[in-house]
Structure formats: C-alpha cells, structure tokens
Design a protein around this motif. Sequence first.
Motif, PDB file in Angstrom:
ATOM      1  N   SER A 193      34.293  -8.487 -65.146  1.00 39.28           N
ATOM      2  CA  SER A 193      33.462  -8.398 -63.750  1.00 39.28           C
ATOM      3  C   SER A 193      33.684  -6.995 -63.220  1.00 39.28           C
ATOM      4  O   SER A 193      34.441  -6.295 -63.747  1.00 39.28           O
ATOM      5  CB  SER A 193      33.819  -9.312 -62.787  1.00 39.28           C
ATOM      6  OG  SER A 193      35.200  -9.239 -62.278  1.00 39.28           O
ATOM      7  N   THR A 212      31.812  -4.136 -59.855  1.00 42.88           N
ATOM      8  CA  THR A 212      30.970  -3.948 -58.735  1.00 42.88           C
ATOM      9  C   THR A 212      30.899  -2.525 -58.653  1.00 42.88           C
ATOM     10  O   THR A 212      31.274  -1.616 -59.408  1.00 42.88           O
ATOM     11  CB  THR A 212      31.629  -4.511 -57.258  1.00 42.88           C
ATOM     12  OG1 THR A 212      33.030  -3.519 -57.032  1.00 42.88           O
ATOM     13  CG2 THR A 212      32.118  -5.627 -57.306  1.00 42.88           C
ATOM     14  N   ALA A 215      35.226  -5.381 -54.229  1.00 44.67           N
ATOM     15  CA  ALA A 215      35.197  -6.642 -54.933  1.00 44.67           C
ATOM     16  C   ALA A 215      36.153  -7.632 -54.329  1.00 44.67           C
ATOM     17  O   ALA A 215      37.269  -7.451 -53.644  1.00 44.67           O
ATOM     18  CB  ALA A 215      35.755  -6.669 -56.375  1.00 44.67           C
ATOM     19  N   GLN A 216      35.844  -8.843 -53.945  1.00 50.30           N
ATOM     20  CA  GLN A 216      36.508  -9.890 -53.215  1.00 50.30           C
ATOM     21  C   GLN A 216      36.707  -9.653 -51.743  1.00 50.30           C
ATOM     22  O   GLN A 216      37.103 -10.568 -51.265  1.00 50.30           O
ATOM     23  CB  GLN A 216      37.781 -10.210 -53.899  1.00 50.30           C
ATOM     24  CG  GLN A 216      37.849 -10.408 -55.323  1.00 50.30           C
ATOM     25  CD  GLN A 216      37.126 -11.671 -55.718  1.00 50.30           C
ATOM     26  OE1 GLN A 216      36.878 -12.651 -55.026  1.00 50.30           O
ATOM     27  NE2 GLN A 216      37.075 -12.002 -57.008  1.00 50.30           N
ATOM     28  N   LYS A 259      31.242 -10.830 -53.854  1.00 51.48           N
ATOM     29  CA  LYS A 259      31.776 -11.573 -55.159  1.00 51.48           C
ATOM     30  C   LYS A 259      31.503 -10.458 -56.378  1.00 51.48           C
ATOM     31  O   LYS A 259      30.439  -9.737 -56.250  1.00 51.48           O
ATOM     32  CB  LYS A 259      31.126 -12.902 -55.497  1.00 51.48           C
ATOM     33  CG  LYS A 259      31.357 -13.988 -54.454  1.00 51.48           C
ATOM     34  CD  LYS A 259      30.871 -15.490 -54.869  1.00 51.48           C
ATOM     35  CE  LYS A 259      31.068 -16.454 -53.941  1.00 51.48           C
ATOM     36  NZ  LYS A 259      30.586 -17.587 -54.185  1.00 51.48           N
ATOM     37  N   PRO A 260      32.439 -10.095 -57.015  1.00 57.83           N
ATOM     38  CA  PRO A 260      32.257  -9.290 -58.506  1.00 57.83           C
ATOM     39  C   PRO A 260      31.049  -9.750 -59.095  1.00 57.83           C
ATOM     40  O   PRO A 260      30.646 -11.033 -59.065  1.00 57.83           O
ATOM     41  CB  PRO A 260      33.706  -9.710 -59.290  1.00 57.83           C
ATOM     42  CG  PRO A 260      34.508 -10.090 -58.184  1.00 57.83           C
ATOM     43  CD  PRO A 260      33.558 -11.057 -57.335  1.00 57.83           C
ATOM     44  N   ASP A 309      36.071  -2.786 -58.755  1.00 54.75           N
ATOM     45  CA  ASP A 309      36.689  -4.135 -59.325  1.00 54.75           C
ATOM     46  C   ASP A 309      37.404  -3.562 -60.588  1.00 54.75           C
ATOM     47  O   ASP A 309      36.804  -2.842 -61.406  1.00 54.75           O
ATOM     48  CB  ASP A 309      35.660  -5.212 -59.661  1.00 54.75           C
ATOM     49  CG  ASP A 309      36.129  -6.368 -60.162  1.00 54.75           C
ATOM     50  OD1 ASP A 309      37.402  -6.621 -59.846  1.00 54.75           O
ATOM     51  OD2 ASP A 309      35.271  -7.131 -60.708  1.00 54.75           O
TER      52      ASP A 309
END
Length: 633
Positions: free
Chosen positions: A410, A412, A428-429, A433-434, A459
């Motif tokens: 994943s 971002t 991310a998070q 969401k990634p 990320d």
Amino acid sequence: MFIQPIDYLLFVWFILAGISTLYVAWDQFRNNPEPAVMKWGFILVTLYLGPIGLLLYILADKEPVPGTHEEFIKPLWKQGIGSTIHCVAGDATGIIIAAAITALLGLPMWIDIIIEYIAGFTLGLFIFQALFMKNMMGGTYWQNVRNSFMPEFISMNAMMAGMAPVMAILMMGRDMRAMWPEEMLFWGVMALGIGVGFAIAYPFNVWLVAKGLKHGLMTERGQMAGDMHGQHRQEGAHAYGDDHRQEEASNHQRHGSGQDRPSRAFAPTRLQIATMAAFTSIMLIAGFAYPFTRVNMHLGAHDVGGAIMAPGMIMTFDTPGDAMRDMAAVDPRLAGFRARETATGGEVLPPRIEGDVKVFDLTASVIGWSILPGETVEAYAYNNQVPGPTLRVVQGDKVRIKVTNRLPESTTVHWHGLILPNEMDGAAQITQKPIEPGQTFTYEYTVGQSGTYFYHTHDHVDRQQSLGLYGALIIDPKDTADEIPADLEYTMQLQEWVKREWLTYPAMPMEGALPNFFTINGKSYPATDTIKMKVGQKLKVRFVGSHTTAIHPMHIHGGPFEVTARDGETLPPPARYLADTVNIAPGQRYDVIWTARRPGKWLVHCHIPHHTTNNNVEVDGGGGLMLVIDVQP
C-alpha cells in the motif's frame, strides 16, 4: 530470474543432483542386488543430497564386481551408511512435505519445526520401517512398529537435532526466500539441512546396527544356482528388539553381513538404549532451542514475504516481520519497466484541464532505473521516473491528482508543506486509508501558497521514499512580481541509495543500510546534468531535501550565493543572506541565487566527501552529489 549469486550455484547443484539421481536409479534397478526399499532409499537421498548421495552409493553400496555385493557391504561403516540412508529417506521425506505445507500455510517457524518432526518420525516409523521392512523383519505390522520405535526415535532425534537449527537459522536469516517452496533457495536449505542431519545421525546409526537394533545394507538376489526352492537370499544387519526371537518370514533367509547379531552378553541393555534415547533427546531440544537465540521463530513465511536483508544488517530474535519487509531488498522480478540509461527524472508533467481544474495522473510502480552507466537500481517510481514528474502550478489553482498504486504494498501521497484539507494530507491510517495495490485515490485541493515544495509517499515512508517515491511541486506566485528574478532555474532533488550484491535496499541510518550511492535528480556524477550559463547570468537553484538519511551541506564553487527562500517561504529582503554552503536536511527546501562571475567549470556538491563517491570510489574527479555549472564568457 536469478537475483543472487547463490541462485546460479543452486541451479548447477540441482542439475548435478538430477544427473546423480538418474544414475543411481538406473544402476540400482539394473545392476545392484539389494531390496527395493534400499534402492528407493538411495534414490531419495541422492535426490536430496545430489553428488554427495552418489558418492555414498558408490563407496558403500554399489556392487563393484558381479557377485561380490555380500562381501563388499560387510564393513560396519558401510552398514551405518545403509542404516542412515534408510532413516533419512523416510524421515527427510516427511520433513520436506511438512515444511512445504507449513510454509504455504504461513505457520510460525517454531510450529513449523514441531510439525516437521512429527511428520518425519511418523513417515519414517510407520511407512519406511514398519511397512516397507515388514517382510525382512518378520512378525506383524504392529510388532514391527513396536520393535522399530526406539531405534527410529534415537535416529530421528539425532537427524533433526542437526536439521532444525540449520533450517531455522538459514530460512529466517538474511535471505528469507528460503522460506518459500517456490524458490530454489528453499530446496537448497532443505538439502543442506538434510546433509547436516545425515552427518549427525550417522554415528548413532552405526551403533544401532552394531547392536542389532537396525538394518544396515542388505543383498537380495533372485533365483540362483543351488537355491533349490527359488527363494530370495538376503544378507545384511537386522533389527533386534524385544521380539528378536520371533521366527523369520517363511520365504526369507537372512545372514549377517560381516556384522553378526551381538551375543546376549554384548546385546544392548535397556539402560544403554534409554541413555542413547535421552542423549539424543537433549540434542534435539538443544537443536530446537538454539534458533530462538538467533532469529524470530514466531514469524512465518507470510510474515516476511521472501525478504532479502542487506549484508551487515543486524537481525535479532525479536526483529518484527514488518521491519524485515521494510528493510528488505526490492525484488528485481517486480520491475515491470526498465528505463533507458539516458532517461531523466523530474520531467514537468503537463496537466489536462477539466473545467477549472488542473488534473494530474500519477502511477506508483517498481522500475529499473539507471543512476550511472552500468549501474541500475530497482526503484519505486512515479510515472516510471526518478524523481517523479515535477508538478508545476500557479498559486490559486484547483488541482486534482489521481494516484494509482502498482506497487506490491500500500501507499499514499503527502503534499509536503502545503496548507490543505486534512483529508487530503496523505498520512496513512491517520487521514486516509492507504491506497492498496491496484487501487486509485484522488487528491483534490486549491493551492494557496507559492514556492518550492515536494510530494512523497507517507506509507512505509522509510522504505518507499528511500526507493524513489518523491517529486518536486513548484508553485509559481499568482503575482509574477513576487517571483525573485533569475535567468535560469534548476531544481536539485537529493537522494541516497544502497546497492549491494546486485540488489537495491532502502537507505536507512542503521547497520547494513548506510548508503553507498548518492544522486541529484536520480543520477550520480558524472551522469548528472551540466548546467550551461554565461558570465553575468543568475541561476536560481531549488534545493529539495527529498532524501531520508543525512544532512547534506551543499556547496557551490565560484563565489557565494544569496539564500532567498526556505521551506517554500520567500525571505523578506532584510532576512536574505550570502553563503557558499547550505545544509539540506530531509524535508527541507532552500532557494538560492548564484551569479556566474567568471567563466569556467564550477562545481555544485555535497561537502561530505563520502557523498561525492560512487560505491566509495571517485569517478572522473568525484561522484554522487556533484554536478558542473559550465560558464561561458
């Protein structure tokens, strides 16, 4: 695709193993007079041990001259080899099957080893001993299970005491492709483990044969002259247990092969057998326990993903699987695109216009990128270039950036230094969401600032940004009068790389991950650009700290420059200052104006000498973070 030197060695080894196995199989069934179970034992062990198995077969078992097999196999050392062959053929087969299944299931290594032991012992005892040797041992199947239990237990313990630490430490060591059955290295480690297990089990099998507790090598011939009843004749060392007085199978006659059954006076006592069982159990426990002091036995194949760690990187018994994946080399087999050696990064990406919005498309993927002639790194890149494309907009623009993820993990995108809606920040998070592999995420905001900025992944940042996921974001002021004038402009995005033993690793400030290559805009000197100017012209240099591991004191020869902006903010005239070196930390940006005062070739370079080398070597006067400003009269 071979990605490490060991892959070539393993390829040759497996070819030799195949040839050796074919020869042993051909010779066993064509020429060698012994029971089928031993024929298959040598075939399997040669398959696992390659030329070593062939060597054991020729030295200990292959009939040198027709009719001499009985005499040839008599020495105890050969009988011990035969017993160990039979043990390893059964036990190792069970271990290999279990190892492949548990790896595919992703079970933790400590559970993996326990299951391997159970599978090896079960297959060895119930199939290779009690079933396949039933006619030779006589009695019922369950009598054979009982009589074979203790010899098999002793032999299996000794073998697994050698196999367990070898498999665990190598599979969870530097190159964790060894945990995947799809990789040659998995089978190479299994072969090495079997070899070590064979060597450790051998002396115990010699003792077991000498005491009549296990079979050694045997001879089995078809109908022979003088054999009035057409019965088979077998010779060898034989099992000896609680039922040793039982009748032999009615259609078999057995004879000692130079190692007669021990007399009652020298037969093994229960205490001797118990002592051997206890001793090999201690060996087994030690073999199981030792890897816990070296590697993280709580991880499985799915946790580490076939990671290859950099040479010199310190791995401990509590290193998390996530850390291993982040620090691991980029798998060259994932690079779906190989850039030309002359390809350049940071190219300006023209937007497409949708209404009043400027739209940019970014795709993150794994590529091969040339940093020097003959030196390619496996990089994470936006739009197949390192750095990613330069996004150039005007203060007040509405922008929409569509990011598609073609990476194996994943990601971002964070817009470093910009004031924008929180949900567009790219953490991310935290704010989003990634973006999972195969997905697309759209960032949209209005640009309210001007100056030198950049974008980068947020990320797995320590991995992805170090491997190339960054790019310049240049925002021109809405009022052109706010722009500090210059005749030329050049953006320098700095980066560090680790390339060792054919593989690219993310650079990190830790053992084994310290960089040995350094780039400006994705190239190391002498492959960096040459900036051409004339005397009297002014050059605006935008230094971008897109790197991740060090502070780079960037110096320009030929006189001082004026520092006019920092981190995207233009300094008011009283705050501007002259300098000839500016420290660029990760994330920082500086705009400087340098005037070409005299003709000649003037260097721009990092003032840490190691950072102006390529793999610790100077090339044509330097390397790494260096480029030339060529000033003409």
